[in-house]
Design a protein around this motif. Sequence first.
Motif, PDB file in Angstrom:
ATOM      1  N   TYR A  26       0.799  -1.225   0.000  1.00  0.00           N
ATOM      2  CA  TYR A  26       0.000   0.000   0.000  1.00  0.00           C
ATOM      3  C   TYR A  26       0.834   1.279   0.000  1.00  0.00           C
ATOM      4  CZ  TYR A  26      -4.499  -2.255   0.090  1.00  0.00           C
ATOM      5  OH  TYR A  26      -5.611  -2.974  -0.270  1.00  0.00           O
ATOM      6  N   PRO A  27       1.891   1.378   0.816  1.00  0.00           N
ATOM      7  CA  PRO A  27       2.734   2.571   0.714  1.00  0.00           C
ATOM      8  C   PRO A  27       3.343   2.748  -0.677  1.00  0.00           C
ATOM      9  CG  PRO A  27       3.180   1.437   2.763  1.00  0.00           C
ATOM     10  CD  PRO A  27       2.304   0.530   1.962  1.00  0.00           C
ATOM     11  N   SER A  28       3.692   1.638  -1.326  1.00  0.00           N
ATOM     12  CA  SER A  28       4.221   1.718  -2.685  1.00  0.00           C
ATOM     13  C   SER A  28       3.179   2.297  -3.638  1.00  0.00           C
ATOM     14  CB  SER A  28       4.654   0.329  -3.178  1.00  0.00           C
ATOM     15  OG  SER A  28       5.641  -0.230  -2.353  1.00  0.00           O
ATOM     16  N   GLU A  29       1.940   1.842  -3.484  1.00  0.00           N
ATOM     17  CA  GLU A  29       0.873   2.335  -4.344  1.00  0.00           C
ATOM     18  C   GLU A  29       0.657   3.832  -4.152  1.00  0.00           C
ATOM     19  OE1 GLU A  29      -3.486   0.671  -5.297  1.00  0.00           O
ATOM     20  OE2 GLU A  29      -3.362   1.805  -3.417  1.00  0.00           O
ATOM     21  N   VAL A  30       0.628   4.272  -2.881  1.00  0.00           N
ATOM     22  CA  VAL A  30       0.470   5.702  -2.602  1.00  0.00           C
ATOM     23  C   VAL A  30       1.603   6.498  -3.231  1.00  0.00           C
ATOM     24  CG1 VAL A  30       0.449   7.460  -0.788  1.00  0.00           C
ATOM     25  CG2 VAL A  30      -0.822   5.334  -0.469  1.00  0.00           C
ATOM     26  N   SER A  31       2.826   6.030  -3.035  1.00  0.00           N
ATOM     27  CA  SER A  31       3.983   6.772  -3.547  1.00  0.00           C
ATOM     28  C   SER A  31       4.000   6.810  -5.069  1.00  0.00           C
ATOM     29  CB  SER A  31       5.284   6.162  -3.009  1.00  0.00           C
ATOM     30  OG  SER A  31       5.484   4.861  -3.507  1.00  0.00           O
ATOM     31  N   LEU A  32       3.500   5.757  -5.714  1.00  0.00           N
ATOM     32  CA  LEU A  32       3.437   5.749  -7.180  1.00  0.00           C
ATOM     33  C   LEU A  32       2.548   6.871  -7.712  1.00  0.00           C
ATOM     34  CD1 LEU A  32       3.234   1.912  -7.892  1.00  0.00           C
ATOM     35  CD2 LEU A  32       4.881   3.470  -8.936  1.00  0.00           C
ATOM     36  N   TYR A  33       1.430   7.108  -7.040  1.00  0.00           N
ATOM     37  CA  TYR A  33       0.540   8.188  -7.471  1.00  0.00           C
ATOM     38  C   TYR A  33       1.243   9.542  -7.425  1.00  0.00           C
ATOM     39  CZ  TYR A  33      -3.817   5.499  -7.762  1.00  0.00           C
ATOM     40  OH  TYR A  33      -4.800   4.625  -8.140  1.00  0.00           O
ATOM     41  N   PHE A  34       2.175   9.700  -6.495  1.00  0.00           N
ATOM     42  CA  PHE A  34       2.885  10.976  -6.374  1.00  0.00           C
ATOM     43  C   PHE A  34       4.174  11.020  -7.195  1.00  0.00           C
ATOM     44  CE2 PHE A  34       0.173  11.196  -2.606  1.00  0.00           C
ATOM     45  CZ  PHE A  34      -0.289  12.506  -2.700  1.00  0.00           C
ATOM     46  N   GLY A  35       4.475   9.927  -7.905  1.00  0.00           N
ATOM     47  CA  GLY A  35       5.613   9.940  -8.822  1.00  0.00           C
ATOM     48  C   GLY A  35       6.861   9.226  -8.341  1.00  0.00           C
ATOM     49  N   PHE A  36       6.801   8.567  -7.162  1.00  0.00           N
ATOM     50  CA  PHE A  36       7.955   7.823  -6.667  1.00  0.00           C
ATOM     51  C   PHE A  36       8.050   6.467  -7.369  1.00  0.00           C
ATOM     52  CE2 PHE A  36       7.180  10.843  -3.301  1.00  0.00           C
ATOM     53  CZ  PHE A  36       8.444  11.157  -2.830  1.00  0.00           C
ATOM     54  N   SER A  37       9.263   5.934  -7.439  1.00  0.00           N
ATOM     55  CA  SER A  37       9.497   4.602  -7.988  1.00  0.00           C
ATOM     56  C   SER A  37       9.901   3.660  -6.855  1.00  0.00           C
ATOM     57  CB  SER A  37      10.610   4.637  -9.040  1.00  0.00           C
ATOM     58  OG  SER A  37      10.242   5.429 -10.143  1.00  0.00           O
ATOM     59  N   PRO A  38       9.088   2.652  -6.538  1.00  0.00           N
ATOM     60  CA  PRO A  38       9.468   1.697  -5.484  1.00  0.00           C
ATOM     61  C   PRO A  38      10.656   0.841  -5.943  1.00  0.00           C
ATOM     62  CG  PRO A  38       7.099   1.671  -5.899  1.00  0.00           C
ATOM     63  CD  PRO A  38       7.723   2.432  -7.020  1.00  0.00           C
ATOM     64  N   ILE A  39      11.719   0.798  -5.167  1.00  0.00           N
ATOM     65  CA  ILE A  39      12.916   0.046  -5.539  1.00  0.00           C
ATOM     66  C   ILE A  39      13.248  -0.997  -4.481  1.00  0.00           C
ATOM     67  CG2 ILE A  39      13.891   1.961  -6.869  1.00  0.00           C
ATOM     68  CD1 ILE A  39      15.843   2.366  -4.450  1.00  0.00           C
ATOM     69  N   LYS A  40      14.136  -1.910  -4.846  1.00  0.00           N
ATOM     70  CA  LYS A  40      14.625  -2.897  -3.893  1.00  0.00           C
ATOM     71  C   LYS A  40      15.375  -2.179  -2.777  1.00  0.00           C
ATOM     72  CE  LYS A  40      15.377  -5.895  -7.874  1.00  0.00           C
ATOM     73  NZ  LYS A  40      16.421  -6.495  -8.750  1.00  0.00           N
ATOM     74  N   THR A  41      15.249  -2.689  -1.575  1.00  0.00           N
ATOM     75  CA  THR A  41      15.905  -2.062  -0.429  1.00  0.00           C
ATOM     76  C   THR A  41      17.423  -2.078  -0.599  1.00  0.00           C
ATOM     77  OG1 THR A  41      14.123  -2.729   1.049  1.00  0.00           O
ATOM     78  CG2 THR A  41      16.225  -2.154   2.072  1.00  0.00           C
ATOM     79  N   PRO A  42      18.070  -0.903  -0.564  1.00  0.00           N
ATOM     80  CA  PRO A  42      19.535  -0.862  -0.674  1.00  0.00           C
ATOM     81  C   PRO A  42      20.210  -1.524   0.524  1.00  0.00           C
ATOM     82  CG  PRO A  42      18.554   1.295  -1.112  1.00  0.00           C
ATOM     83  CD  PRO A  42      17.479   0.432  -0.522  1.00  0.00           C
TER      84      PRO A  42
END
Length: 400
Positions: A26-42
């Motif tokens: 769900y946080p990934s979905e929210v961030s996608l709407y605002f333009g963030f790209s979910p990535i693998k944890t560094p």
Amino acid sequence: MSKRIKKNKDGTKKNLDNHLAPKFDYPSEVSLYFGFSPIKTPTIKKEDIDASKSFSMEQDGSSPLSCVCEEKFAILRTYLKNEMHSLPQPVMLEYKKPLRGMKQKKHGENHVGLEIIGVSSAAAEALAIRTACSILEDEGYENLELRINSIGDKDSILAFEKNLHNYVRKNISSMPTELQKLVKQDVFNLTRNTREEWSKWTDGAPKSISFLTDHSRNHLKEALEFIETLGFPYHISSNLIGNPKFCSHIIFEITTETNSGPQLVAHGYRYERISKRAGLKKETPALGLSVFYKPIKNKSKLRPLPKAKYCLIQVGFAAKLKVLNVIELLRKAKIAVAYSIFKDKLSSQILSAENLKVSHLILIGQKEALEDAVVVRDINTRVQETIPAEKLAYHLKSLK
């Protein structure tokens, strides 16, 4: 002359596809709407820990704000190693915390990291705060409040530190032994401390906001204008200074009110001062934000984010202030919109819309900003209509 697009060895355009997280939540979905790209944890490596040692600082533990320098070195190393600096800027990343190699999180808590790298505009702070609050609100958190401060740029911090040392030199003999020990460890501990019994010395100490350069003062002013438009209650907290060895400009915390008092649920700060030490050729603007929360159970199944059929374009600062409110309104209606709050020129925004092949433009100018409205324009027929902002989602869903 068009800007040359760097490519991978196989000739394909560089993008974040190789670094995207395998699973979204769900946080990934929210961030996608605002333009963030979910990535693998560094991953934090030994080189990150070694590089961070010169930025370590003795803190008194009175503030929950934790500025983990090795984490930011790992983020910047990931950015540099994967040549994200060759992508269109800013690069906006979302990932799960803690980073591999860090202390594990509390049982039952979720930690999310947001990074905006490559842009100095105070719109970055506003975008990060709006995204974090949307994540928290979707998880059931209410009565969110923002605590904010600015320590400014390098010159601002040096002036603040100099005056703080002068103040301590004049008053240390009258301070309690424990406080004397803390300020000898690190003079900034005087500002960080919130113990009531020491208020005689902490209240009279210099405040970082008093030593901001014109540039830093304008940055704070712009950020507060965004925050006021977002509608979040906030107050200036002079004890929020993080680690001035590598933090700069705005530092903030988001809290929620509980029966036992305010609970910290997010914090963020800028850390561009370490970018050259991390290997970048020049100082690169970077903002990081951490969100921590207990997730709500029994949520509906996640669905893929719909492709953006609309592109939001703003003209003028008053219009830019309204952008994030419109994006949040449409996010709640599950309508994805392409936008760039960091672009000012109308021509570049329209070019982006054409490249995305959207069906409609959503336009906000000075007039629309004042009237809390938008203009919806069919990109093919050029037919347009002015719509109140609160009715925009309904209008877009009615379009064929």
